[in-house]
Each structure stands twice: as structure tokens, then as C-alpha cells.
Design an enzyme around this catalytic site. Structure first.
Site, PDB file in Angstrom:
ATOM      1  N   SER A 148      16.522 -21.553  -9.709  1.00  0.00           N
ATOM      2  CA  SER A 148      17.383 -22.049  -8.643  1.00  0.00           C
ATOM      3  C   SER A 148      18.814 -21.913  -9.120  1.00  0.00           C
ATOM      4  O   SER A 148      19.076 -21.786 -10.320  1.00  0.00           O
ATOM      5  CB  SER A 148      17.063 -23.528  -8.372  1.00  0.00           C
ATOM      6  OG  SER A 148      18.033 -24.132  -7.550  1.00  0.00           O
ATOM      7  N   TYR A 161      15.530 -32.225 -11.305  1.00  0.00           N
ATOM      8  CA  TYR A 161      15.410 -30.857 -10.792  1.00  0.00           C
ATOM      9  C   TYR A 161      16.289 -29.908 -11.599  1.00  0.00           C
ATOM     10  O   TYR A 161      15.855 -28.818 -11.998  1.00  0.00           O
ATOM     11  CB  TYR A 161      15.812 -30.842  -9.316  1.00  0.00           C
ATOM     12  CG  TYR A 161      15.554 -29.536  -8.618  1.00  0.00           C
ATOM     13  CD1 TYR A 161      14.255 -29.156  -8.267  1.00  0.00           C
ATOM     14  CD2 TYR A 161      16.604 -28.684  -8.276  1.00  0.00           C
ATOM     15  CE1 TYR A 161      14.017 -27.956  -7.604  1.00  0.00           C
ATOM     16  CE2 TYR A 161      16.367 -27.490  -7.620  1.00  0.00           C
ATOM     17  CZ  TYR A 161      15.074 -27.135  -7.281  1.00  0.00           C
ATOM     18  OH  TYR A 161      14.845 -25.947  -6.635  1.00  0.00           O
TER      19      TYR A 161
END
Length: 302
Positions: A148, A161
Site C-alpha cells: 500500500s 496497518y
């Protein structure tokens, strides 16, 4: 990896979002598909849709946190198709909130899927592919790990995350270098999407019982959830767009794959702070209204 037709692809998180779009492109390219997911109904629906389009598909429930289940996935692929050429270590979940408010269960769940899922996939499938290459001089393979932009940046209220995705970037870069070191006929890429409309902001729907939330979400977790929902749902680059650009990158042998190259300005600024030894910059310097909205949500929820 130049040729897709007739090759075998394994896709974790293949029932929805990016994984489902990877499967669609792979089927169009004439690949044989091995789909894995934890959501059985969506997995079966995806497999049935692809079969109706003429694709050769097998589907298997797989919790990528569990090494034995990833091994079973590899075994099923070999039993059905005899080889694996392309692997998408794609399964992922999201979680937010102030980093000290994340519970041990939050860490176990997110790191288990986002990081350990990739670790298991790399460890098991790379060795399998190297074995195939020993007996087939024409073998070519590729591994794509989904990270990501959160693996290159560190926005607040996304700590668990961020950590998981930074680790995936590091793992992927090392995988690339290791494969180059031994001259393996296997490429590697890391996919770093930004805000793409998928179901990841609702990934708690599939949160397993063993890492369930034992208490209500905190104010910061509610605020992060709301902000993420808005950002993801308003994304202009679709999962289909990302799948198309990913397959092109594989064919060209590109390592870094970005859905939103414009976001790299933030990465460049971060690197400049690191090299200069200055304190981290404000990720919302250009969009202070976003920072203030997040802060206001956190405070108003308390």
C-alpha cells in the site's frame, strides 16, 4: 514474465476487490486460476462466474495467517495444474485508530493477514517455483505482493496497518534482491495502491473469532473508520484499473507498481526528512482540513 496464456496463477483474497479483478484479467489472458479467500460464499460466486466465462478455475478456502492452509493451497494448485507461475499475495485487512489504543487482537489479526500471509506465500510458493524451474528450462514466474502507499508513508491513526505494509515493502524488496542474487527466472513486484474503492475498509466483516474485538471501538478507531470509508469510497482509480496496470507491470518486469503516482510526492518528502535527520513532516501540510477533521472527530467521539 512475458507469457500468461496457459500459465497458472494463485490469488489470495481472490473473491473480491483487487483479487477479484486480478482473476478477471488472468482469465481474459487465458490463465488457469487458483482462487483463495476466507469468505466462502463470495469465493464460490467468483469461481462460478469465471467458469461461466470459460476459465479453468479451482477455489479453496484459505486463512493466510495459517501456514498449513497456505501449504494446502499450494498442494491443491500442484495437484490440479502441475505448476504455479504467478502468485498474488494479495489478501489484506485494515484497522485504524491511535496506535496505543490497538489491542493485542488487533495486532494479531492485521499482522497475521497482511504480513504473515505474505511471508507464508513467499516462503512456500517461491520454493515451489524454483523446483519447477529446475525441471523446466523455459520456466518463468512472478510474485506480486500487495502492500500500500501506507507502506511508504505514515499517516496518523493507521498505525497497525502502516506497520504491516511497511514490512511487506521490505519483504518484497528483499525477495527481489534475493532472486536476482541467485539468477532465478522469477520476478517480483510490490503493489502500492492508494485509496481504491474496494471492500478493505469493511474487512472487519470477516474478522475471525480468535481475534475478535472484545470491547467497543475507541473514539479514534471510529474516527479513522469514518475517514477511511470516505476516502476509499471516493477513489477515482478503480480496482479494475489497478489490475490492468499490474499485469502490464508484470510483463515489463517492473518492481514498484503505483495506482496513484502523484502520492509519491509525500514519499519523496519523507525520504528527505530521513536523509536530513529532521523530524517527520506533517502528512496533512497540503490538506490541513483533513487533519482538523480527523482531530475533531476523535475529540467529539470521546
Amino acid at each position: 514474465m512475458k507469457t500468461f496464456r496457459g500459465k497458472v496463477v494463485v490469488i489470495t483474497g481472490g473473491a473480491s476487490g483487487l483479487g477479484r479483478e486480478f482473476a478477471s484479467v488472468a482469465a481474459r489472458e487465458g490463465m488457469r486460476l487458483v482462487l483463495a479467500d476466507v469468505q466462502g460464499d463470495a469465493l464460490q460466486r467468483a469461481a462460478d462466474e469465471l467458469k461461466a466465462q470459460g476459465a479453468s478455475v479451482i477455489a479453496q478456502l484459505c486463512d493466510v495467517r495459517r501456514s498449513e492452509q497456505v501449504q494446502a493451497l499450494a498442494d491443491a494448485a500442484i495437484a490440479e495444474f502441475g505448476a504455479v507461475h504467478l502468485v498474488f499475495n494479495n489478501a489484506g485487512v485494515g484497522s485504524g485508530g491511535l496506535i496505543w489504543e490497538n489491542t493485542e487482537a488487533d495486532w494479531e489479526w492485521v499482522m497475521g493477514v497482511n504480513l504473515w500471509g505474505v511471508i507464508h506465500g513467499v516462503r512456500i510458493f517461491t520454493r515451489l517455483m524454483l523446483e519447477s524451474a529446475k525441471s523446466d528450462a523455459s520456466f518463468e514466474g512472478h510474485i506480486v505482493n500487495t502492500a500500500s502507499m501506507a507502506g511508504l508513508l505514515n499517516a496518523p491513526a493507521m498505525g497497525v496497518y502502516n506497520v504491516s505494509k511497511h514490512a511487506v515493502v521490505s519483504l518484497s524488496e528483499t525477495l527481489y534482491q534475493d532472486l536476482q542474487l541467485v539468477g532465478a527466472p522469477i520476478g517480483a513486484s510490490v503493489l502500492c495502491p492508494y485509496f481504491v474503492p474496494t471492500g478493505i475498509s469493511q474487512s472487519h466483516r470477516n474478522r475471525p473469532e480468535d481475534v475478535r474485538m472484545t470491547q467497543g471501538p475507541t473514539a479514534s478507531q471510529l474516527a479513522a473508520q469514518a475517514m477511511t470509508d470516505k476516502a476509499v469510497s471516493s477513489g477515482k482509480v478503480s480496482a479494475q484499473d489497478v489490475a490492468e496496470m499490474t499485469f502490464k507491470a508484470i510483463a515489463y518486469g517492473d518492481f514498484y507498481i503505483y495506482s496513484h503516482p502523484g502520492a509519491l510526492a509525500g514519499v519523496q518528502e519523507r525520504m528527505q526528512h530521513i536523509v536530513a535527520g529532521t523530524n517527520p513532516g506533517d502528512p496533512y501540510a497540503a490538506t490541513p482540513h483533513v487533519r482538523e477533521a480527523l482531530r475533531a472527530r476523535i475529540i467529539s467521539e470521546k
